[in-house]
Design an enzyme around this catalytic site. Sequence first.
Site, short mmCIF file in Angstrom:
data_model
loop_
_atom_site.label_atom_id
_atom_site.label_comp_id
_atom_site.label_asym_id
_atom_site.label_seq_id
_atom_site.Cartn_x
_atom_site.Cartn_y
_atom_site.Cartn_z
N HIS A 64 -6.73 -39.92 12.03
CA HIS A 64 -6.06 -38.68 11.83
C HIS A 64 -4.53 -38.68 12.12
O HIS A 64 -3.98 -39.21 12.83
CB HIS A 64 -6.94 -37.48 12.53
CG HIS A 64 -6.67 -37.53 13.95
ND1 HIS A 64 -7.60 -38.55 14.61
CD2 HIS A 64 -6.01 -37.07 14.80
CE1 HIS A 64 -7.33 -38.22 15.88
NE2 HIS A 64 -6.26 -37.52 16.02
N CYS A 186 -4.94 -33.22 22.94
CA CYS A 186 -4.51 -34.48 22.66
C CYS A 186 -3.15 -34.34 21.94
O CYS A 186 -2.84 -33.08 21.35
CB CYS A 186 -5.43 -34.91 21.65
SG CYS A 186 -5.57 -34.49 20.15
#
Length: 681
Positions: A64, A186
């Site tokens: 991603h 993250c």
Amino acid sequence: MPLIIEELVALDADLGSTKADVIASLAGLVAAAGRGDASGLTADAMEREGKSATGLPGGFAIPHCRSAAVSEASLAFARLANPVDFGAKDGPADLVFLIAAAADGDADHLKLLTKLARALVKKDFLAALRSARTAGEIVQLVDGVLNPAPTEVPAATAAATAAAPAAAGASGADVTRPVIVGVTACPTGIAHTYMAADSLVAAGQELGYDVQIETQGSGGVTPLPAATIAQAAAVIFATDVGVKDRERFAGLPVIESGVKRAINEPKKMVEEAVAASANPNARRVSGTPGAASSEGSGTQLGWGKRIQQALMTGVSYMIPFVAAGGLLIALGFLLGGYDIALAPTCDALPAWASGVGADACTTYGSNADMALALGPNAGLLIWLGAIMFKIGGAAFGFLVPALSGYIAYALAGRPGIAPGFVGGAISVALGAGFIGGLVTGLVAGLIAMWLAALKPPRWLAGLMPVVIIPLIATLLTGGLMYMLLGKPLAALTTSLYDGLTGMSGGSAILLGVVLGLMMCVDLGGPVNKAAYLFATAGLSAQTDASFQIMAAVMAAGMVPPLAMALATTVRKRLFTEPEIENGRTAWLLGAAFISEGAIPFAAADPLRVIPSMMAGGAVTGALVMALGVGSRAPHGGIFVSFAITNPVGFIIAIIAGMIVGAAAVIAAKQFIGTRNKAAVA
């Protein structure tokens, strides 16, 4: 427009043997659907992949990224006929979602993407994906997760649910089980952040504990209520970036790890948190509740890693000052001429200052000062050049204080900023330069962090972060510089730059080789940034040696993407189609001095690509020094050629390094190890 459509689904497909192949194929589906550029999306996804693997337990992977190459947020899905290794501990993945978010994507799309990430931790959803027969079924499954149909709850069930807490309390059921709070985060803030949170919550439910997690992701942050934190027995920090407002958890036992551990071992982390809550000697988040504490307080990272992160934080916050100041100075030279920085020659004034008397001339420190005093009468271009030069100089004046201040901030949070900035300013005043800034940043941060760990009386606690810590840390940092560290650091800095200024012949060429190697060894990593910091910090000296060092660093940093672009152009059969596409993009990235343009190639084949790039960078660095090339601009590549002295030598050095790097990587791919499967086509 829906995130996933049938054209973005590939079932039981053979998309290659590596994750780069799979990502490139899925990016191709996104591009074919008119939702983005394949090469740009592939490069950004692979860059994210280089930070941490996206393979997860259960046989699936979620590469991603947020990318400027994406025009419409999209999900591309592949069920692979031949599973591919994405770095998961339990083996290769047969289910792969490419989550492609637009760089400026809206919050609604980000929320939908996080819903998908959360569904992927559920075994029944994975099973349904594996058993689906058509692309349409996949789309329906995903759409069911992203846009679940509302369900009506019978009145009797709702009433029973509402009454359940009261009934539990009345029956004597255990309502005092430990509350475990946590934060997950993250770098991208799309997938791992939310999967880690859901994994921890699910593990808590299975073990019988109340686990409540705050997700600090791209979809926005909903802070945990203060009352919940006050009731908590322990906190879990599963993050790959700093925890925002960490001080809220001060005093709680802490379990800390990267975000992926919370996905891989959620039960173990919850059990560790429960055990820590009963251990009086457990590590705790430093500081006092309500006070600003260290970003690193209570961390379980080693000191070496923490200091490295602090130094990199300082450099990253410093670079905008370098870029803005350096480019404005270069533009000032372009418009006003290089003598704009020099002291005026009062007995031979330039034509634009012919009306300034000899006595008045001596009051100006530089031609720029004189042009500013004359205003547009000096000539529009001269005047504008003087303005840009002075603004750039002001920005450059913050270089060392910003470096020092944000190193201290990375170690101690907000209380470290003031002593860090002041220490950096003192370093400049004493002539200790950027070396002094590095030292004062660490000293200020460590002192502030030590003070934050103290346990003052309650009446004093509120004053600690805003008054006491900045006051004492600033006094101690400044005192150490004036009384102990300043003169030795200034002497070291002076000797360093004197040595560089005196370099000529072979010694200067050797310096160019070393700088070239450093710029190419990790392509934007700590070593690359160290070389860049060394060069940009020296620009303030405005000497020929400092300009040559800057030119060597910039030219060598341009080599890796240009070399890979050349290699993929002349020997296409050695590279995959996505690599060839990346090579086309790398021409522009290299020309603009964006070394990261070579990261996709290095990530896919580091053992052959990186040494080849280092060879090219070393050649370029040596030639820049040998040819006496200088750069007055800290960034921009060929687009700041107006700030390059000996531009012909600059181009020669870059072309030579590009050819050497390309030849080396072609030879390595052809004769060392197994060739890429595309090479036999």
